[in-house]
Each structure stands twice: as C-alpha cells, then as structure tokens.
Design a protein around this motif. Structure first.
Motif, short mmCIF file in Angstrom:
data_model
loop_
_atom_site.label_atom_id
_atom_site.label_comp_id
_atom_site.label_asym_id
_atom_site.label_seq_id
_atom_site.Cartn_x
_atom_site.Cartn_y
_atom_site.Cartn_z
N GLY A 136 13.49 29.18 39.16
CA GLY A 136 14.81 28.55 39.14
C GLY A 136 15.27 27.98 37.81
O GLY A 136 15.50 28.73 36.86
N GLY A 137 15.36 26.66 37.73
CA GLY A 137 15.94 26.03 36.54
C GLY A 137 14.99 25.92 35.37
O GLY A 137 15.38 25.42 34.32
N ILE A 138 13.76 26.39 35.51
CA ILE A 138 12.78 26.26 34.42
C ILE A 138 12.95 27.45 33.47
O ILE A 138 12.82 28.59 33.90
N PRO A 139 13.26 27.21 32.19
CA PRO A 139 13.54 28.34 31.29
C PRO A 139 12.27 29.02 30.80
O PRO A 139 12.03 29.14 29.62
N VAL A 140 11.47 29.53 31.74
CA VAL A 140 10.17 30.08 31.36
C VAL A 140 10.31 31.53 30.86
O VAL A 140 9.56 31.95 29.98
N LEU A 141 11.29 32.27 31.36
CA LEU A 141 11.43 33.65 30.89
C LEU A 141 11.92 33.66 29.44
O LEU A 141 11.44 34.44 28.62
N GLN A 142 12.89 32.79 29.11
CA GLN A 142 13.32 32.67 27.71
C GLN A 142 12.15 32.30 26.81
O GLN A 142 12.02 32.81 25.70
N ALA A 143 11.29 31.40 27.29
CA ALA A 143 10.13 31.00 26.49
C ALA A 143 9.21 32.20 26.28
O ALA A 143 8.75 32.45 25.17
N LEU A 144 8.96 32.96 27.34
CA LEU A 144 8.08 34.13 27.22
C LEU A 144 8.69 35.14 26.25
O LEU A 144 7.98 35.80 25.49
N ASP A 145 10.01 35.26 26.29
CA ASP A 145 10.70 36.28 25.50
C ASP A 145 10.86 35.89 24.03
O ASP A 145 10.73 36.72 23.15
N ASN A 146 11.15 34.62 23.77
CA ASN A 146 11.47 34.17 22.41
C ASN A 146 10.44 33.20 21.84
O ASN A 146 9.88 33.44 20.77
N GLY A 147 10.20 32.10 22.54
CA GLY A 147 9.32 31.07 22.01
C GLY A 147 7.92 31.58 21.76
O GLY A 147 7.27 31.19 20.80
N PHE A 148 7.46 32.47 22.62
CA PHE A 148 6.12 33.03 22.46
C PHE A 148 6.17 34.42 21.85
O PHE A 148 5.25 35.23 22.03
N ALA A 149 7.24 34.71 21.10
CA ALA A 149 7.42 36.05 20.54
C ALA A 149 6.20 36.49 19.73
O ALA A 149 5.88 37.67 19.68
N ALA A 150 5.50 35.53 19.12
CA ALA A 150 4.37 35.89 18.25
C ALA A 150 3.05 35.97 19.01
O ALA A 150 2.02 36.26 18.43
N ASN A 151 3.08 35.69 20.33
CA ASN A 151 1.84 35.65 21.10
C ASN A 151 1.66 36.88 21.98
O ASN A 151 2.62 37.50 22.42
N ARG A 152 0.40 37.22 22.25
CA ARG A 152 0.06 38.05 23.39
C ARG A 152 0.00 37.13 24.60
O ARG A 152 -0.72 36.14 24.58
N ILE A 153 0.73 37.47 25.64
CA ILE A 153 0.64 36.67 26.86
C ILE A 153 -0.54 37.20 27.67
O ILE A 153 -0.53 38.36 28.10
N THR A 314 19.54 26.65 39.69
CA THR A 314 19.79 28.09 39.58
C THR A 314 20.99 28.36 38.67
O THR A 314 20.94 29.22 37.78
N ALA A 315 22.09 27.62 38.88
CA ALA A 315 23.28 27.83 38.04
C ALA A 315 22.99 27.46 36.59
O ALA A 315 23.49 28.09 35.66
N SER A 316 22.15 26.44 36.38
CA SER A 316 21.76 26.06 35.02
C SER A 316 21.10 27.24 34.31
O SER A 316 21.41 27.54 33.15
N ALA A 317 20.20 27.93 35.01
CA ALA A 317 19.52 29.08 34.41
C ALA A 317 20.49 30.24 34.21
O ALA A 317 20.45 30.94 33.19
N VAL A 318 21.38 30.47 35.18
CA VAL A 318 22.34 31.56 35.07
C VAL A 318 23.25 31.35 33.85
O VAL A 318 23.46 32.26 33.04
N VAL A 319 23.77 30.13 33.69
CA VAL A 319 24.70 29.89 32.58
C VAL A 319 23.93 29.84 31.25
O VAL A 319 24.47 30.21 30.20
N GLY A 320 22.66 29.42 31.29
CA GLY A 320 21.82 29.54 30.09
C GLY A 320 21.72 30.99 29.64
O GLY A 320 21.78 31.31 28.44
N ALA B 296 17.68 16.90 33.05
CA ALA B 296 18.90 17.61 32.67
C ALA B 296 19.90 17.52 33.82
O ALA B 296 19.51 17.45 34.98
N SER B 297 21.19 17.54 33.48
CA SER B 297 22.21 17.29 34.50
C SER B 297 22.11 18.28 35.66
O SER B 297 22.33 17.92 36.80
N HIS B 298 21.78 19.53 35.39
CA HIS B 298 21.76 20.52 36.47
C HIS B 298 20.37 21.09 36.74
O HIS B 298 20.02 21.32 37.89
N ALA B 299 19.60 21.33 35.71
CA ALA B 299 18.24 21.85 35.94
C ALA B 299 17.35 20.77 36.53
O ALA B 299 16.30 21.06 37.09
#
Lengths: 434, 434
Positions: A136-153, A314-320, B296-299
């Motif tokens: 849901g509202g946890i931005p874990v996919l963005q982290a996997l995609d960008n924040g950990f760009a230099a890592n092997r998951i 959910t909407a927080s993640a969608v609009v993110g 966070a306000s929504h997440a």
C-alpha cells in the motif's frame, strides 16, 4: 508551461481519494515539476453522481466505460483503480499500446498478466508504475527501483497482508476464550477482513504480491500458480500460546522471495506462516500493518513498515507514481525498467527452513523414537521437543522444532509420522525464521 | 551514447566502496539509463596508492587536492565523501556554483552550511543530493521527496544514531554488572563507537540529522544550535531496569521533527532520550540499527529500518543518489527541490510529552507531598509513582511518570523539586512516547 493530462478509471474509495490528492497537490506539483498536472477525465459506472460528489469542474470529462479513456486524445497518464480483472486488463493493455503511461494498484492484474502488460508497454513505449500494488502506502517499489539501484537485491520478504496479520497479532494477548474464528469475526467487525476472507486467509493475496515483487526485480512473469503457499487457517490458538510461551516466537504470514544472482537468477518464492523470534522486527508488526524486509548487497538488512491498505495509503502511492511519471515525461530519457534476466524457479521442496510441528500421539513407549527416526532418516535433526502431560482429544500433544531442513525432506518425514498408527492426523506445521 | 562523468573526492572506506559500486554497476546503469556513467576522476591525499589498490585504469584522473575536481572540465557529478568541514565546504560550494551536481554524505556540512549550499546550487543551476547523510543505507530521503510527493509530512522521528542505540539496547538484557560505561567500552571494542564518542553520546550527531531532515522538508536552514538536545550519558542502568520491569518501556535516543503546516510552518525539533513502549516498533530496533518513523497525511504511519552507517550502506545511498541525478541530467526538466516555506521554530519549552523522573529523597513524611505539589502547581498530573524501600546512597529512590506536559513547566517544577532540602541533586529525567 506544459500540461500533463491524467485520467482516473474507477471512482470508488481509492479513486475518489486519488482525485482529491491530485487536485490538492496542483500547486505543489507545479512548483516542483515546472508543469501542470491536470485531471482531464474520470470513468465510473456512476460517473455523474461521483463527479458531483467530488465537486469536479465541468472541464473534467466524464465517461461510463473506462475503456474509452485509452482512446481519448491528449491523455498522458491513465490511473487504473477499478478493481476486478477483465475491465482493468482491457484498459491497461489499450492504454499502454497507444503510448499512455499506466499507474495501477491492481496486484491481481499485474501478477496474472505481467507478460502481456510488458509487451503492450514496449509496443507503445509507455511505462507501467504500480507502487500501490504491494504494501500500500509504503514506497518500497520505488526504493527497490531507485534507492537500491546500486545493489543486488538478495531477498525481499515480509508481512504483505494486513488481514492475516490483524488476526494473528490479535491472538497474541487475547483472553483465554479467543480463537482463530473469534479473531476473524473481530477483524471483520473492525473492517480489516472481507466478508469472504478466503483470498487473504489462504495466502493467495500475499502470493500475488510476491509475484509482483518477482516481476519487478527480474523483469519476468512469475504467475501466482507457480508460488507455493500455505494459509493461516491451520493454525490453532494453542500453537500461538506455545510459540510465545516456550519458543519466544510468534506466527506471522510471510511472503518470501530470495534471489540468487548468477547468469541465471535462481528464485525461491513462497508464502508460509512462519514463527518469528520475538526480538525480530517483524514480531513488532501488529494489527493491520505490513512490513517488507529487504536484504540488499550493500545497504544490507532493511525493513519498510506501514499501512498496506486503505484509501489514504493507496492513493498516496498512486499519486506518488503519477509524480514519478511526470518526472519521466518531462525528462527526455527516463530510466528504463530492468531488462529481463534468465530466471529459474527453485522448487519449493528445496527451500530450507527450521520447522515447528505440533502432533498428537498415543502416550505409549516408542512413539517419540519412531518420530525421531522418521526425521533422522532424512537428515533432519530435532532442535527441541516438548511433550505435555495433559492429554487432549487426539492424544498427548507433542511439539517439536527442527534445525534447518529442506521442505521436501521434512514433508516426507511428516507423511511417515502421520502414517504411524499411534499418531493422529491432526497437526500444525509452521516454518520458523532461523 | 551520452556519457555522464563522475568525480569522487575522498578514498577512505566510503569513497573506495563508492568507486567499487560505480564501476560494478556500469553495465546495469547503461541498460537502465541509456547512458554511460563513468568514473572520471578521484581525489585523495594518498590518491596514487588508493587508486592502485582499487585497480583504477589510467584513464581515471588522480588529484591530491579535492578542490581541483570542481574546476575539471566535463565533470557532471561530484561525490563528496571527504569527512571534516572546511575542505568539503570549499569543494561543495565551488562545484555547485560552476554547475556540477553534488552528492554528499556529510551531515555536518549540510546542517551547518545549508543556506550557502542552496545559494551556490541556485547560482550554478546544480542539484544537491544527500541520501547517505541521514540513516545511511535507508532510502528515506528519496521516499520523502518522491514517494510521499502527494503527502504533507507531519512528523519524522526516530533512532538516527547507531552508537547510542547499540549501547542502550545492549543494556536491555545485560548481566547485573553491566553499566553505561561497560556498554560503551563494548561498543567501542565492536567498532560501533568512536574512541571519542562525544558527538554520538551528547546527541549532537542526531541533532545534525534532524537539521538535515528539517531543511529537506522546509527548504530552510535549521542550524544545529537551534535544536534542543539531551544525550544519553545521564541514563543509569537502574533507569533501564525500572523502565523495562515496571513501565514496560525501553529508552531510545529519538530525534524528533514535527511540522504543523499552516501559512507558516511551525516546527518542533529536538533530540531526547525517550522511553518507548515495548510494543512500539522502535523498541524492536536494537544494536547499531537506525529507524525513521514518518507520519504522512495520507500514507499515515510508516517506519524505515536499516543500517545507518558503514561503508556498504553509505556507498549504496551515495550511488543511489548518483543514479537519481543521472535520471535528472538525462531528462530535460528534473523535479525541483521544494520551494522554501516560512518557518517558525517552536521553543522546546512548549514541546509536550509525558515524562519519567527518578529522584532520591530522604525517607521522611511530607516529601512526596511537596514533590506532587511542585508539579500540581504547574498543572502537571502524575501518572504513576513508585517508591523503593531500599535506600541508596543519596536517599530513597522515587520514580514518577507524568501525563503529557510542556517541557518548560516540567523543568520549572523539577528545579523546585531539586531545591527541596530533602531531595538529592542527582536524578534522571526522560521523555516518554505517549
């Protein structure tokens, strides 16, 4: 100033909150993007009523059939929050094929149609974002995609379903009368379990999320049917009490994805109820919360914790996702999804874990020896064994825990044990975090 | 194919790991960005020795003086991992002014020179990324910046310092002889505390991180000197035992930032040792781990948990920033930092919390009444009071907890209490999470 046009399909709880957030953030997004992000169209069965309730200006186009959104000229981003499978699939495919970027919260769509979606996106040079589909509202996919760009998951695992976590954690400190059934009823009354909770209790919901995570990290489909699962319905109150009191552990339904990065990526993927040590961070995840552990080659062990469902998160993640897509659209060369790697799914029988087993045996000499022999013959060593002196209906309860063993070997031993005349069929089997 | 040129200043543990990660990820970044990300130059006092140890090709320029990196033609991104303040400041300012984007892990630089850095970045149209400066390998700044783009961030707080957390959590289950001093010695032996641990124990390290978080979220400098702090040196073993045994709480050093978003943003910012309920996720954060809670306000409520220091996690965050900068560089219109808002810092005396207080009083009638009166006069009500019957050196230990009260009022009451002839000066005062 450039304007990016967004269409939202589905004006249920999540869709309405998405529309509100998009409109409330216009000024801020303009400031940060140097562009206008404008709600251009909405689709819903009751589109006129919902648009009126939301106070949408007349400039926002209203359509009943969501598939029409994919053929409207000038739409840059389609947000799919319809629910279901067929209508979302039709909308997603035609949007992507015609070059509209897609944001979806629909784990069922992603897990069942990954290859189709990927091909459609490639054909239309469109991008697919789906942060809200897992945790849901946890931005874990963005982290996997960008924040950990230099890592092997190396692993992603955790509590991916709020309903089962609400039930399991509510039994940790419940009164003596509480059972799985009463905890489910309480979760339903509190709005954290559906009327028909099968998808959640069976582990299927978590399986879809493991599938989405696998596809994100490998670029390959891993259909839910290929992911082994066990739900929580076999757990009894006694298992929870024993785990807490004697093993200092507590059960959590864990979705697990392990990746062994060679030329071919060897994948381990499954969903099992698992006894977690009380001092492990996952044991502190209670009520409807979700938590995703990440093991990354350099960032090491991490956990992302938060609300896995509900219109706000959910909407927080969608609009993110919409915000990230706007960054991509305004940029000339956005980052591409990971190129697909070669994948080999490890059979779940090869998956290694320590186990918890509760049995009921006739109280006569030699039974324990036979149980131990069945395990020992398969190289499985017992870590602890606890025999109660209070006989229950099906015999004397025996709880044993093992050292790490392959699931296939353990299941073979279990079949032999349950075939002993002196052991009842009734039993509980759980994995344990090492 | 476009090439993005990166320079790394500082080849200590973090710098070397950054160089290794940049080189190891060349293929993957090329695949995802459609561009080459090339290490073009390195700077270090011992640059030739370190470059040789890293096996760098001759094409990588080696310089001794890091400031030279800012004047090399063709450098797109400068990574500053030097340590210290003066050399990093000089390099950062001249890099940004001349249009080089900057990645830094240096919380001291950021917290002390925010306004200067911001002006330099504006002058050079350059961007400043600093994921590694707060909570090491945990991509929480990216999440705040992008994943929560649609949210108002109402609070960010948590365990921002691994050394103090290692010490506090090691005392939770330590033998009877363990003290703060022995725990510190053990942390030093294990490599989790510096020889001179003052920055960590005093809370100053956490203060710098709160300052960085405040600047990220408001666009405004909040110099460390304006952030109230209390370190952990005043905590005694008895406080931890009592908190665990009687209050079901455990102490954690929390950095706290609360934001009240009106026309002016009212900020509450401080660092205090705080008693956290055992069932709170922060209580499960042990050893050298960090954890950042976000409201966070929504997440809604989230927690990010992971390793806050070490070459692997830090370099992971640094190279994650390089990846995001590459996305920005390749795009025509990257997202801008938040425009600065009007900020009002709430005096720490206005900050509200329940409190824990351990005192030593002479065992004679009327002392408790006087203590209660000192609190009551300031509208502070007592939640619980515990008097031991084992007198210690300074008198009978009394532990009391209060309902939420303003810090200013509580400190005034405390001054009055410590001025009573029958109460010793020695005491422990802690905040409690509500």
């Amino acid at each position: 100033m450039r304007t990016i046009h967004v269409a939202v399909a589905g004006l249920g709880f999540v869709g309405r909150e998405t529309v509100r957030l998009l409109r409330a953030n216009r000024e801020r997004f303009r400031g940060r993007l140097g562009a206008d992000v404008e709600l251009a169209a909405v689709a819903d069965r009751d589109v006129h009523r919902e648009a009126r309730r939301l106070g949408l200006p007349v400039s926002v186009l209203r359509v009943r059939d969501p598939r029409r959104l994919a053929s409207l000229p000038g739409i840059d981003i389609v947000v799919e929050v319809l629910g279901g499978l067929d209508a979302p699939r039709a909308l997603a495919l035609s949007s992507l094929k015609t070059g509209r970027h897609l944001v979806t919260a629909n784990k069922r769509l992603l897990s069942h149609c990954w290859d189709e979606l990927r091909r459609a996106a490639a054909r239309g040079s469109a991008r697919l974002y789906f942060e809200a589909s897992v945790a849901g509202g946890i931005p874990v996919l963005q982290a996997l995609d960008n924040g950990f760009a230099a890592n092997r998951i190396e692993a992603v695992y955790g509590i991916l379903n709020g309903t089962t976590n609400y039930i399991l954690s509510s039994l940790e400190h419940a009164g003596p009368g509480a059972t799985m059934q009463s905890a489910l009823a309480q979760a339903q009354a509190a709005g954290f379990a559906e009327k028909d909770p099968t998808m959640d209790l069976s582990g299927e919901d978590s399986v879809q999320k493991v599938s989405v995570l696998a596809s994100l990290l490998t670029g390959r489909a891993l259909p839910p049917g290929r992911i082994a699962r066990q739900g929580i319905t076999g757990i009894e109150r006694q298992d929870i009490d024993f785990a807490l009191g004697t093993l200092s552990r507590t059960p959590r339904l864990l979705g697990v994805l392990r990746l062994d990065w060679g030329k071919t990526v060897r994948l381990e993927a499954h969903v099992f109820p698992t006894l977690v040590p009380l001092e492990h961070p996952l044991a502190a995840v209670r009520r409807q919360y979700n938590a995703v552990m990440v093991k990354a080659s350099h960032a090491d062990d991490l956990m992302f914790y938060g609300k896995g469902a509900g219109p706000g998160p959910t909407a927080s993640a969608v609009v993110g996702d919409v915000f990230m897509l706007c960054r991509d659209i305004l940029g000339a060369a956005p980052s591409k999804p990971r190129p697909p790697v070669k994948v080999e799914l490890i059979p779940v029988s090869e998956s290694v874990s320590p186990y918890y087993l509760r049995l009921f045996a006739q109280d006569k000499p030699g039974v324990l020896a036979k149980i131990a022999a069945a395990l020992g013959r398969r190289g499985i060593s017992i870590a602890s064994i606890h025999q109660s002196d209070v006989p229950a209906k099906d015999g004397v309860p025996i709880v044993l825990t093992t050292h790490p063993a392959k699931l296939g070997a353990f299941k073979a031993a279990l079949r032999e044990i349950l075939g002993l005349g002196s052991v009842a069929r009734r039993h509980t089997m759980l994995r344990m975090l090492p």
